[in-house]
Design a protein around this motif. Structure first.
Motif, PDB file in Angstrom:
ATOM      1  N   ASP A   3       0.834  -1.205   0.000  1.00 30.24           N
ATOM      2  CA  ASP A   3       0.000   0.000   0.000  1.00 30.24           C
ATOM      3  C   ASP A   3       0.864   1.248   0.000  1.00 30.24           C
ATOM      4  O   ASP A   3       1.970   1.258   0.572  1.00 30.24           O
ATOM      5  N   CYS A   4       0.312   2.294  -0.619  1.00 34.74           N
ATOM      6  CA  CYS A   4       0.989   3.603  -0.649  1.00 34.74           C
ATOM      7  C   CYS A   4       2.404   3.448  -1.198  1.00 34.74           C
ATOM      8  O   CYS A   4       3.338   4.096  -0.752  1.00 34.74           O
ATOM      9  N   GLY A   5       2.554   2.573  -2.169  1.00 35.27           N
ATOM     10  CA  GLY A   5       3.882   2.210  -2.638  1.00 35.27           C
ATOM     11  C   GLY A   5       4.261   2.842  -3.955  1.00 35.27           C
ATOM     12  O   GLY A   5       3.487   3.550  -4.601  1.00 35.27           O
ATOM     13  N   ARG A   6       5.508   2.527  -4.335  1.00 33.75           N
ATOM     14  CA  ARG A   6       6.029   2.940  -5.626  1.00 33.75           C
ATOM     15  C   ARG A   6       6.791   1.781  -6.238  1.00 33.75           C
ATOM     16  O   ARG A   6       7.351   0.946  -5.533  1.00 33.75           O
ATOM     17  N   SER A   7       6.802   1.762  -7.564  1.00 32.41           N
ATOM     18  CA  SER A   7       7.504   0.717  -8.295  1.00 32.41           C
ATOM     19  C   SER A   7       8.691   1.317  -9.030  1.00 32.41           C
ATOM     20  O   SER A   7       8.619   2.440  -9.542  1.00 32.41           O
ATOM     21  N   VAL A   8       9.778   0.546  -9.078  1.00 32.54           N
ATOM     22  CA  VAL A   8      10.981   0.941  -9.801  1.00 32.54           C
ATOM     23  C   VAL A   8      11.279  -0.130 -10.839  1.00 32.54           C
ATOM     24  O   VAL A   8      11.330  -1.321 -10.507  1.00 32.54           O
ATOM     25  N   ARG A   9      11.446   0.280 -12.085  1.00 33.72           N
ATOM     26  CA  ARG A   9      11.849  -0.624 -13.161  1.00 33.72           C
ATOM     27  C   ARG A   9      13.043  -0.002 -13.872  1.00 33.72           C
ATOM     28  O   ARG A   9      12.955   1.112 -14.362  1.00 33.72           O
ATOM     29  N   ARG A  10      14.134  -0.739 -13.929  1.00 34.05           N
ATOM     30  CA  ARG A  10      15.353  -0.176 -14.481  1.00 34.05           C
ATOM     31  C   ARG A  10      16.128  -1.233 -15.256  1.00 34.05           C
ATOM     32  O   ARG A  10      15.932  -2.428 -15.056  1.00 34.05           O
ATOM     33  N   GLU A  11      16.982  -0.766 -16.138  1.00 28.64           N
ATOM     34  CA  GLU A  11      17.771  -1.673 -16.965  1.00 28.64           C
ATOM     35  C   GLU A  11      18.896  -2.333 -16.183  1.00 28.64           C
ATOM     36  O   GLU A  11      19.233  -3.489 -16.404  1.00 28.64           O
ATOM     37  N   THR A  12      19.471  -1.595 -15.246  1.00 31.69           N
ATOM     38  CA  THR A  12      20.607  -2.101 -14.478  1.00 31.69           C
ATOM     39  C   THR A  12      20.200  -2.328 -13.033  1.00 31.69           C
ATOM     40  O   THR A  12      19.599  -1.453 -12.398  1.00 31.69           O
ATOM     41  N   ALA A  13      20.496  -3.502 -12.505  1.00 31.68           N
ATOM     42  CA  ALA A  13      20.142  -3.828 -11.123  1.00 31.68           C
ATOM     43  C   ALA A  13      20.922  -2.961 -10.148  1.00 31.68           C
ATOM     44  O   ALA A  13      22.085  -2.617 -10.380  1.00 31.68           O
ATOM     45  N   SER A  14      20.268  -2.581  -9.050  1.00 31.28           N
ATOM     46  CA  SER A  14      20.894  -1.754  -8.023  1.00 31.28           C
ATOM     47  C   SER A  14      20.297  -2.100  -6.674  1.00 31.28           C
ATOM     48  O   SER A  14      19.176  -2.599  -6.585  1.00 31.28           O
ATOM     49  N   THR A  15      21.062  -1.811  -5.627  1.00 31.06           N
ATOM     50  CA  THR A  15      20.555  -2.036  -4.270  1.00 31.06           C
ATOM     51  C   THR A  15      19.831  -0.815  -3.716  1.00 31.06           C
ATOM     52  O   THR A  15      19.152  -0.908  -2.690  1.00 31.06           O
ATOM     53  N   LEU A  16      19.950   0.316  -4.390  1.00 31.71           N
ATOM     54  CA  LEU A  16      19.361   1.553  -3.882  1.00 31.71           C
ATOM     55  C   LEU A  16      17.990   1.790  -4.516  1.00 31.71           C
ATOM     56  O   LEU A  16      17.831   1.700  -5.731  1.00 31.71           O
ATOM     57  N   VAL A  17      16.990   2.094  -3.683  1.00 33.59           N
ATOM     58  CA  VAL A  17      15.654   2.448  -4.157  1.00 33.59           C
ATOM     59  C   VAL A  17      15.304   3.812  -3.590  1.00 33.59           C
ATOM     60  O   VAL A  17      15.234   3.994  -2.368  1.00 33.59           O
ATOM     61  N   GLU A  18      15.072   4.794  -4.476  1.00 35.66           N
ATOM     62  CA  GLU A  18      14.789   6.169  -4.044  1.00 35.66           C
ATOM     63  C   GLU A  18      13.338   6.529  -4.341  1.00 35.66           C
ATOM     64  O   GLU A  18      12.545   5.714  -4.793  1.00 35.66           O
ATOM     65  N   GLY A  19      12.992   7.788  -4.039  1.00 34.56           N
ATOM     66  CA  GLY A  19      11.644   8.267  -4.307  1.00 34.56           C
ATOM     67  C   GLY A  19      10.628   7.854  -3.270  1.00 34.56           C
ATOM     68  O   GLY A  19       9.432   7.754  -3.568  1.00 34.56           O
ATOM     69  N   LEU A  20      11.055   7.611  -2.027  1.00 35.56           N
ATOM     70  CA  LEU A  20      10.164   7.134  -0.969  1.00 35.56           C
ATOM     71  C   LEU A  20      10.019   8.142   0.162  1.00 35.56           C
ATOM     72  O   LEU A  20       9.723   7.777   1.306  1.00 35.56           O
ATOM     73  N   ALA A  21      10.193   9.429  -0.121  1.00 28.31           N
ATOM     74  CA  ALA A  21      10.131  10.446   0.930  1.00 28.31           C
ATOM     75  C   ALA A  21       8.770  10.477   1.615  1.00 28.31           C
ATOM     76  O   ALA A  21       8.676  10.851   2.794  1.00 28.31           O
ATOM     77  N   HIS A  22       7.712  10.077   0.914  1.00 30.95           N
ATOM     78  CA  HIS A  22       6.375  10.099   1.522  1.00 30.95           C
ATOM     79  C   HIS A  22       6.233   9.045   2.616  1.00 30.95           C
ATOM     80  O   HIS A  22       5.288   9.097   3.407  1.00 30.95           O
ATOM     81  N   LEU A  23       7.171   8.092   2.690  1.00 25.35           N
ATOM     82  CA  LEU A  23       7.145   7.048   3.718  1.00 25.35           C
ATOM     83  C   LEU A  23       8.338   7.167   4.658  1.00 25.35           C
ATOM     84  O   LEU A  23       8.768   6.175   5.259  1.00 25.35           O
ATOM     85  N   GLU A  24       8.855   8.364   4.806  1.00 21.63           N
ATOM     86  CA  GLU A  24      10.040   8.582   5.640  1.00 21.63           C
ATOM     87  C   GLU A  24       9.819   8.055   7.057  1.00 21.63           C
ATOM     88  O   GLU A  24       8.795   8.320   7.694  1.00 21.63           O
ATOM     89  N   GLY A  25      10.791   7.271   7.525  1.00 17.61           N
ATOM     90  CA  GLY A  25      10.748   6.741   8.882  1.00 17.61           C
ATOM     91  C   GLY A  25       9.887   5.511   9.051  1.00 17.61           C
ATOM     92  O   GLY A  25       9.794   4.982  10.171  1.00 17.61           O
ATOM     93  N   ARG A  26       9.271   5.010   7.992  1.00 17.17           N
ATOM     94  CA  ARG A  26       8.403   3.844   8.092  1.00 17.17           C
ATOM     95  C   ARG A  26       9.134   2.577   7.648  1.00 17.17           C
ATOM     96  O   ARG A  26       9.929   2.594   6.702  1.00 17.17           O
ATOM     97  N   GLU A  27       8.827   1.471   8.332  1.00 16.36           N
ATOM     98  CA  GLU A  27       9.292   0.170   7.856  1.00 16.36           C
ATOM     99  C   GLU A  27       8.402  -0.247   6.701  1.00 16.36           C
ATOM    100  O   GLU A  27       7.173  -0.134   6.773  1.00 16.36           O
ATOM    101  N   VAL A  28       9.008  -0.730   5.635  1.00 18.72           N
ATOM    102  CA  VAL A  28       8.264  -1.009   4.423  1.00 18.72           C
ATOM    103  C   VAL A  28       8.402  -2.473   4.030  1.00 18.72           C
ATOM    104  O   VAL A  28       9.319  -3.185   4.439  1.00 18.72           O
TER     105      VAL A  28
END
Length: 686
Positions: free
Chosen positions: A521-546
């Protein structure tokens, strides 16, 4: 005893029905259905998650704007504290400015709305009638629109012409000829008449002889396509002809005193604002004013903002009707459903012209159809039924035409699940026709209820949709492949209340890989060509366990810090959001046996079989707190989990209890779809 449960369309029912195994719907119903949706084929599956779209900055209510079924012609009116913003299925329209409105927060849920073309009318008893208008943007901005909120000015149009001059052609007399002229625009809308022009020293038309006539002349009115001419006869001004220019020759035409000039009439002046708006038979219906809450009014045919009358009344003139019920029953809603249906606080009525004829000022028949009373929610039309909320806002009923009654009949659709409604009010709802034929209902405490309804197949059942927050508003829009459910959800982030615009994800299709399964819920999806361990764009869920699904495998223990999370392994497709738990538990197995009723007898579950379809993992157990994992692990860590279809054995265990049952839970961001469960139940003494 072995029993198969393969139909869950009855949804969740009240605990007080746990002993009513004599009911036909007992076998189709369950004791608990949370974050699960019954399928139209009898299966039950996990509801999709929601996508975060925008932070609204405060409480808001959604109203749909649907010009056509095309996805790009569907918008949302996002009404906040004295503000209006425009949104679509992908979020707020940044190109559209914030529009000032007169509506405070307390007014928003009381607004009645109805759309025709590019206009949505908004009615509220505390404010004059308004309309939201969409216009095409200037040339060069294809696909862009201009939006405005405007007060509705009734009975406006072309100005009345000036008083005409009248000249009688013939020998004089002692009679005064009197004429009026009205301007008509290219859409046939007529102005008020001019002041009367007089031609003295004339003869009465009955005394005219060959060669007598009268010439009527007037100043042109800008925008007029033609003019209607009226001559006084027996105290009325009757229609005698049409002119395209600015003069007319009366050759002693018969004055039709059944067709007279229009007179201004506005029953909504001086703060007598309507609280209900709808459309029926090419008329705008307005009702429930402070001075006459039990009255409804209908505009002129095809001219929605025109309430001008003729004298005597014509069939296309506006309609006024006061419902006389023995008590003052305020009209709470109006809906066009073949007939004009009206809900009041005490009854439901059908309005028509009789024998299938349209409603006219002189032909209105009102008959009561039921006496349950209605709350103010706009009813929902599904197929051949119309659903409305009963008075006090805590019951849902349907209305449908019954040949046996030669009228409308209905049922209480919440009768089997009163525990979901008692002590609460239903504030707003929206119908998602596809997929699943589901009505989403907002309860006053923020709980979202889902009602699966398909009357022709006797499918109707309730379920609870629980999220980490409170749902405050819902609306459904037509999308590319299915209807899209939009939500306003109040969530707590860093100790602060936030109001988010979110969209329910589509159902996970059979052909899609597990990497595309979206159950956060209240999530975001990331689709990219190169695999990475970093997922950004989650400021709306700051401080929450996801909760995270990374390349089809669940990841636990991630916390949003500085608007991002760090995965334990690189991934290309990542879904990140708040986790939610889906729960299903059938009603206790009861029956009549050679030992009598099984009610009250201790029982336990032996081997149970779950028939699953494209499911991954999940848990089972004899209680909600005593659960065991179903197989879900991938062959290698970080690889996608292969969905499972088929029969899976489980042994719930537990001791002998009179209400023993089976609990199924999915608390990971993975799919779960149950086709049937086969239960081996051992009863004490057998």
């Amino acid at each position: 005893m072995r029993i198969a449960l393969q139909n869950f369309t009855g949804g969740e029912v009240a605990p007080t029905l746990s002993a009513r195994y004599d009911l036909a719907r007992y076998r189709n119903s369950v004791a608990c259905m949370e974050n699960m949706l019954p399928g139209l084929h009898g299966d039950v599956s996990r509801r999709p998650g929601t996508h975060f779209l925008a932070d609204l900055g405060g409480y808001a209510v959604l109203i749909p704007f649907s010009f056509s079924a095309a996805a790009d012609q569907n918008f949302l009116l996002v009404l906040g504290e004295k503000t209006l913003r425009i949104a679509h299925a992908d979020g707020l329209d940044d190109a559209a400015p914030v529009i000032e409105t007169p509506y405070a927060t307390r007014d928003l849920l009381e607004i009645s709305h109805a759309q025709v073309g590019d206009v949505v009318y908004l009615a509220h008893r505390g404010h004059p009638l308004h309309k939201v208008v969409r216009r095409q943007a200037p040339e060069g901005k294809i696909g862009s629109y201009l939006w405005s909120l405007e007060p509705v000015a009734l009975n406006t149009g072309l100005p009345a012409p000036g008083a005409p001059t009248v000249a009688f052609n013939g020998s004089g007399g002692s009679y005064t000829l009197r004429y009026k002229v009205a301007a008509v625009d290219e859409k046939g809308r007529q102005s008020l008449p001019s002041a009367a022009g007089e031609g003295p020293d004339a003869r009465h038309p009955s005394d005219w002889v060959q060669g007598n006539s009268a010439t009527i002349s007037w100043q042109a009115v800008e925008g007029a396509a033609e003019y209607n001419i009226y001559r006084e006869e027996a105290g009325y001004f009757g229609f005698i002809g049409i002119a395209t220019g600015t003069s007319f020759s009366d050759q002693n035409y018969q004055a039709d005193t059944s067709d007279t000039p229009r007179e201004d009439w506005n029953p909504f002046a001086n703060g007598n604002n309507p609280g209900v708006v709808a459309f029926h038979q090419q008329r705008m219906v307005l009702a429930s004013t402070p001075e006459a809450p039990q009255a409804f009014y209908m505009s002129r045919v095809g001219d929605f903002e025109n309430f001008r009358k003729s004298r005597p009344l014509q069939d296309d003139d506006p309609v006024e009707y006061l419902i006389a019920s023995g008590s003052i029953d305020a009209i709470t809603w109006a809906a066009s459903f073949g007939d004009l249906l009206l809900g009041t606080s005490g009854s439901e009525y059908k309005a028509g012209g009789g024998d299938g004829a349209p409603i006219t000022p002189n032909n209105v028949n009102i008959t009561a159809q039921s006496y349950w009373g209605s709350a103010g929610l706009t009813p929902i039309i599904i197929g051949n039924s119309i659903l409305h909320v009963q008075r006090h806002g805590s019951r849902v009923r349907d209305l449908f035409y019954s040949l046996e009654r030669d009228g409308y009949a209905g049922n209480d659709l919440s009768i089997l699940a009163p525990h979901l409604f008692e002590g609460h009010k239903l504030l707003q709802w929206a119908y998602q026709q596809t997929p699943g034929s589901t009505i989403w209902v907002v309860r006053d405490d923020g709980l979202l209820l889902a009602f699966t309804y398909m009357k022709e197949h006797d499918i109707w059942g309730w379920s609870r949709q629980i999220t980490d927050g409170r749902v405050r508003s819902v609306a459904a829009l037509s999308g590319e492949d299915s209807d899209v459910l939009m939500l306003v959800v109040e969530r707590e982030i860093m100790g602060q209340k936030r109001f988010f615009l979110e969209r329910l994800a589509p159902q996970w299709p059979d052909h899609a890989p597990v990497e595309d399964a979206y159950f956060v819920d209240c999530g975001r999806s990331v689709r990219r060509e190169t695999a990475s361990t970093l997922v950004e764009g989650l400021a709306h869920l700051e401080g929450r366990e996801v909760s995270v699904l990374a390349d089809g495998s669940p990841v636990e223990g991630c916390m949003v810090r500085d608007g991002r999370i760090e995965l334990p392994y690189p991934a290309k497709v990542v879904h990140t959001g708040l986790g939610f738990v889906s729960t299903l538990s059938p009603l206790p197995v009861e029956s009549e046996s050679r030992y009598g009723s099984t009610l009250g007898r201790g029982r336990s579950h032996g081997r149970c079989i779950l028939r699953l379809h494209r499911s991954v993992g999940g848990k089972y157990g004899p209680t909600r707190d005593q659960l065991y994992d179903l197989p879900f692990l991938p062959q290698l860590w970080g690889e996608a989990v292969t969905p499972f279809s088929g029969d899976l054995d489980c042994f719930p265990g537990g001791g002998l209890e009179s209400a023993a049952t089976l609990w199924l839970v999915q608390d990971r961001p993975l799919p779960f779809r149950l086709m049937a469960m086969i239960l081996d139940v051992d009863f004490a003494g057998e």
